[in-house]
Scaffold this motif. Sequence first.
Motif, PDB file in Angstrom:
ATOM      1  N   SER A 218       5.563  -1.845 -10.668  1.00 31.43           N
ATOM      2  CA  SER A 218       6.753  -2.923  -9.717  1.00 31.43           C
ATOM      3  C   SER A 218       7.317  -3.675 -10.165  1.00 31.43           C
ATOM      4  N   SER A 219       8.108  -3.666 -11.971  1.00 32.14           N
ATOM      5  CA  SER A 219       8.822  -3.641 -12.625  1.00 32.14           C
ATOM      6  C   SER A 219      10.234  -2.791 -11.992  1.00 32.14           C
ATOM      7  N   SER A 220      10.003  -1.601 -11.821  1.00 30.36           N
ATOM      8  CA  SER A 220      10.673  -0.320 -11.341  1.00 30.36           C
ATOM      9  C   SER A 220      11.129  -0.566  -9.988  1.00 30.36           C
ATOM     10  N   ILE A 221      10.020  -0.940  -9.282  1.00 32.74           N
ATOM     11  CA  ILE A 221      10.415  -0.934  -7.971  1.00 32.74           C
ATOM     12  C   ILE A 221      11.286  -2.368  -7.728  1.00 32.74           C
ATOM     13  N   LEU A 222      11.310  -3.811  -8.345  1.00 36.11           N
ATOM     14  CA  LEU A 222      12.266  -4.670  -8.629  1.00 36.11           C
ATOM     15  C   LEU A 222      13.451  -4.541  -8.556  1.00 36.11           C
ATOM     16  N   ARG A 223      13.903  -3.512  -9.880  1.00 35.93           N
ATOM     17  CA  ARG A 223      14.896  -3.520 -10.791  1.00 35.93           C
ATOM     18  C   ARG A 223      15.488  -2.288 -10.277  1.00 35.93           C
ATOM     19  N   ASP A 224      15.100  -2.248  -8.934  1.00 34.49           N
ATOM     20  CA  ASP A 224      15.505  -1.237  -8.057  1.00 34.49           C
ATOM     21  C   ASP A 224      15.716   0.252  -8.997  1.00 34.49           C
TER      22      ASP A 224
ATOM     23  N   LEU B 209      10.640  -4.693  -0.428  1.00 35.62           N
ATOM     24  CA  LEU B 209       9.143  -4.917  -0.997  1.00 35.62           C
ATOM     25  C   LEU B 209       8.284  -4.475   0.369  1.00 35.62           C
ATOM     26  N   ILE B 210       8.642  -4.037   1.626  1.00 40.59           N
ATOM     27  CA  ILE B 210       8.572  -4.705   3.050  1.00 40.59           C
ATOM     28  C   ILE B 210       7.963  -3.253   3.170  1.00 40.59           C
TER      29      ILE B 210
ATOM     30  N   VAL C   3      13.144 -13.004 -12.778  1.00 43.06           N
ATOM     31  CA  VAL C   3      12.990 -11.630 -13.155  1.00 43.06           C
ATOM     32  C   VAL C   3      12.517 -11.612 -14.341  1.00 43.06           C
ATOM     33  N   THR C   4      11.048 -11.832 -14.906  1.00 44.09           N
ATOM     34  CA  THR C   4      10.771 -12.015 -16.418  1.00 44.09           C
ATOM     35  C   THR C   4      10.305 -10.757 -16.680  1.00 44.09           C
ATOM     36  N   GLU C   5      10.604 -10.026 -18.003  1.00 50.61           N
ATOM     37  CA  GLU C   5       9.592  -8.877 -18.340  1.00 50.61           C
ATOM     38  C   GLU C   5       7.792  -9.245 -19.030  1.00 50.61           C
ATOM     39  N   ASP C   6       7.382 -10.004 -18.795  1.00 47.06           N
ATOM     40  CA  ASP C   6       6.205 -10.353 -19.766  1.00 47.06           C
ATOM     41  C   ASP C   6       5.607  -9.927 -18.323  1.00 47.06           C
ATOM     42  N   ASP C   7       5.436 -10.789 -17.368  1.00 50.11           N
ATOM     43  CA  ASP C   7       4.351 -10.420 -16.309  1.00 50.11           C
ATOM     44  C   ASP C   7       5.453 -10.614 -15.339  1.00 50.11           C
ATOM     45  N   ALA C   8       5.216  -9.271 -14.462  1.00 47.55           N
ATOM     46  CA  ALA C   8       6.145  -9.039 -13.042  1.00 47.55           C
ATOM     47  C   ALA C   8       5.121  -9.530 -12.023  1.00 47.55           C
ATOM     48  N   ASN C   9       4.395  -9.752 -12.425  1.00 48.31           N
ATOM     49  CA  ASN C   9       2.951 -10.579 -10.873  1.00 48.31           C
ATOM     50  C   ASN C   9       3.270 -11.932 -10.599  1.00 48.31           C
ATOM     51  N   GLU C  10       4.218 -13.205 -11.344  1.00 49.42           N
ATOM     52  CA  GLU C  10       4.455 -13.581 -11.392  1.00 49.42           C
ATOM     53  C   GLU C  10       5.816 -14.221 -10.408  1.00 49.42           C
ATOM     54  N   ILE C  11       6.557 -13.062 -10.583  1.00 54.17           N
ATOM     55  CA  ILE C  11       7.924 -13.145 -10.353  1.00 54.17           C
ATOM     56  C   ILE C  11       7.843 -13.597  -8.604  1.00 54.17           C
TER      57      ILE C  11
ATOM     58  N   GLU D 159       1.851  -8.615  -1.120  1.00 50.89           N
ATOM     59  CA  GLU D 159       0.823  -8.306  -1.775  1.00 50.89           C
ATOM     60  C   GLU D 159       0.191  -6.411  -2.157  1.00 50.89           C
ATOM     61  N   VAL D 160       0.768  -6.054  -1.874  1.00 52.26           N
ATOM     62  CA  VAL D 160       0.366  -4.938  -2.448  1.00 52.26           C
ATOM     63  C   VAL D 160       1.534  -3.832  -3.702  1.00 52.26           C
ATOM     64  N   LEU D 161       2.149  -4.660  -3.771  1.00 53.95           N
ATOM     65  CA  LEU D 161       3.112  -5.095  -5.283  1.00 53.95           C
ATOM     66  C   LEU D 161       1.931  -5.453  -6.244  1.00 53.95           C
ATOM     67  N   SER D 162       1.672  -6.131  -6.442  1.00 54.49           N
ATOM     68  CA  SER D 162       0.432  -6.464  -7.149  1.00 54.49           C
ATOM     69  C   SER D 162      -0.610  -6.324  -7.770  1.00 54.49           C
ATOM     70  N   LEU D 163      -0.729  -4.614  -6.889  1.00 50.92           N
ATOM     71  CA  LEU D 163      -1.348  -4.053  -6.504  1.00 50.92           C
ATOM     72  C   LEU D 163      -0.999  -2.845  -7.260  1.00 50.92           C
ATOM     73  N   LEU D 164      -0.156  -2.004  -8.196  1.00 45.21           N
ATOM     74  CA  LEU D 164       0.889  -1.383  -8.522  1.00 45.21           C
ATOM     75  C   LEU D 164       0.638  -1.554  -9.953  1.00 45.21           C
ATOM     76  N   GLY D 165       0.021  -1.950 -10.522  1.00 43.61           N
ATOM     77  CA  GLY D 165       0.411  -2.656 -12.050  1.00 43.61           C
ATOM     78  C   GLY D 165       1.796  -2.954 -12.734  1.00 43.61           C
ATOM     79  N   LYS D 166       2.353  -3.356 -13.614  1.00 41.10           N
ATOM     80  CA  LYS D 166       3.395  -4.002 -14.098  1.00 41.10           C
ATOM     81  C   LYS D 166       4.238  -2.931 -13.966  1.00 41.10           C
ATOM     82  N   LYS D 167       3.808  -1.680 -14.830  1.00 46.90           N
ATOM     83  CA  LYS D 167       4.918  -0.656 -14.926  1.00 46.90           C
ATOM     84  C   LYS D 167       5.872  -0.304 -13.185  1.00 46.90           C
TER      85      LYS D 167
END
Length: 467
Positions: free
Chosen positions: A259-265, A34-35, A17-25, A249-257
């Motif tokens: 998607s990062s919140s979802i991945l970091r619980d 994410l399911i 998990v990087t803070e620069d780009d959540a889409n590259e995780i 694939e839906v995660l990449s459409l939600l934006g960085k803010k």
Amino acid sequence: MDIAAESSPTTTEGFAVTEDDANEILISEVDHRLIGLSPQYWSYTRLSIGDLTALPLINGVDCFLTPRRRDESSVDESERHCNPSQWHILPLSRVLLRGVITAIDRRPNGCTLIVVDDGTGSIDCRCWDESSNSAFHLPALLPQHQQSLHRNGLRYDIGDSVEVMGKIKTLTAGNASSIVNLSEKAEATSMEVRFGCIREVHATTVNVIDTHQLSAANVWNSEAVHWLKCINVENEIRKKDTTMKNGKEVLSLLGKKVSSSILRDGERSSMGCMKNVLQRQCCQTPVRFRRALFYCHCEATLESLDPEFCFRDALLNHLLDCESQIHCIENSSYQSATEDCMDLFGIDANSGMQPPFLFTFQSICSDEHLLSIARGLVSQTNLPDGNLQRLIRRTFAAMTKDGLLSLYDEAEDLYLLLSCNRVLVPYLRRSRGIDDGGFVRPNISEPFFIRTVPRKRLNELASHLMT
């Protein structure tokens, strides 16, 4: 106290998990966070029974697995044979089937097991009889449906053509194949794929197909139309720009803010998009509570008898005052329990660290100052004496739910105050293998009382200590 910052990227359950780009995780299509983002996961997907029984179980999730269609002109011949195409994984939970009933097993508990065959295979469908006396019984939408709805006390007989909508239930996990990598990227996470699973469908609705209700054009070809729609589902999934997207694939459409919140619980402070509890001015929570507990009333469980948190504030002030008077274990009224508590998060009782504060529920019930505040809050209610005890008990339960207290020993009626300096910060340091002297020690497991603390609060506190 500070927690040493990690130089490597943060990892979440094995995925970088990087803070620069959540889409590259690098995350998995069957990541359980994410399911549920996929609309198709909650939809009734039209499948043939053969496709349903052949679904692989990937990391414990029923998935439709198909190679994604690619532009063949951009792939050379050697790559086409060595790595044909990227697999597309679509988790599913609900299906729409069509077939003929070949067996019925009526159970005495109101459950009926029917076997449906569509020519590609057969599967058990478990459904529950609808009684006209049930509170949940709904009448037929159209008069012509009434006869089908109540025929023989059930809605179907052997030989009926039916459409079944229901949830997929996996009964056996099948045989584990080798751990495979279903992505073209070499660094992607491998997943366990199981085939040969035994499944059944827990039917939401079973609709008998009446040929009299079909149009003249569909009387003879309605089953073929169903098969064509099943084929169309697979073709749609294989498209590169498909509308049947999985959670990744839906995660990449939600934006960085988001998607990062979802991945970091739910944690967003590390991305700089939200101030922590010490910085935000969201409510009138005293600064003392914010600093000592890393908490504000915005996170509190509401209590109808104390809507302004007057009793909660008085109780927290009382507990923090009592905690401040304990400088060493010898000052504690429960020395043995305090030593055991410190051992749980790897702190030596003789280290000189200020010990955590343990107290009893009865000590709060007998404090006259707190009782006078509680009596004032319930004095105008219909049952002041009963509501007095109810207010104290509910406040304790709410503070335990909010991660401010933890029932440490039920037999001894001991509660633990989960303050930052004496519980949370020492645990966070030791969980990273660092003690107060800066020496590296083996990591410790999470104590039971830490599990009551919201994960977001721990994440925010760890981020604050690293700044």
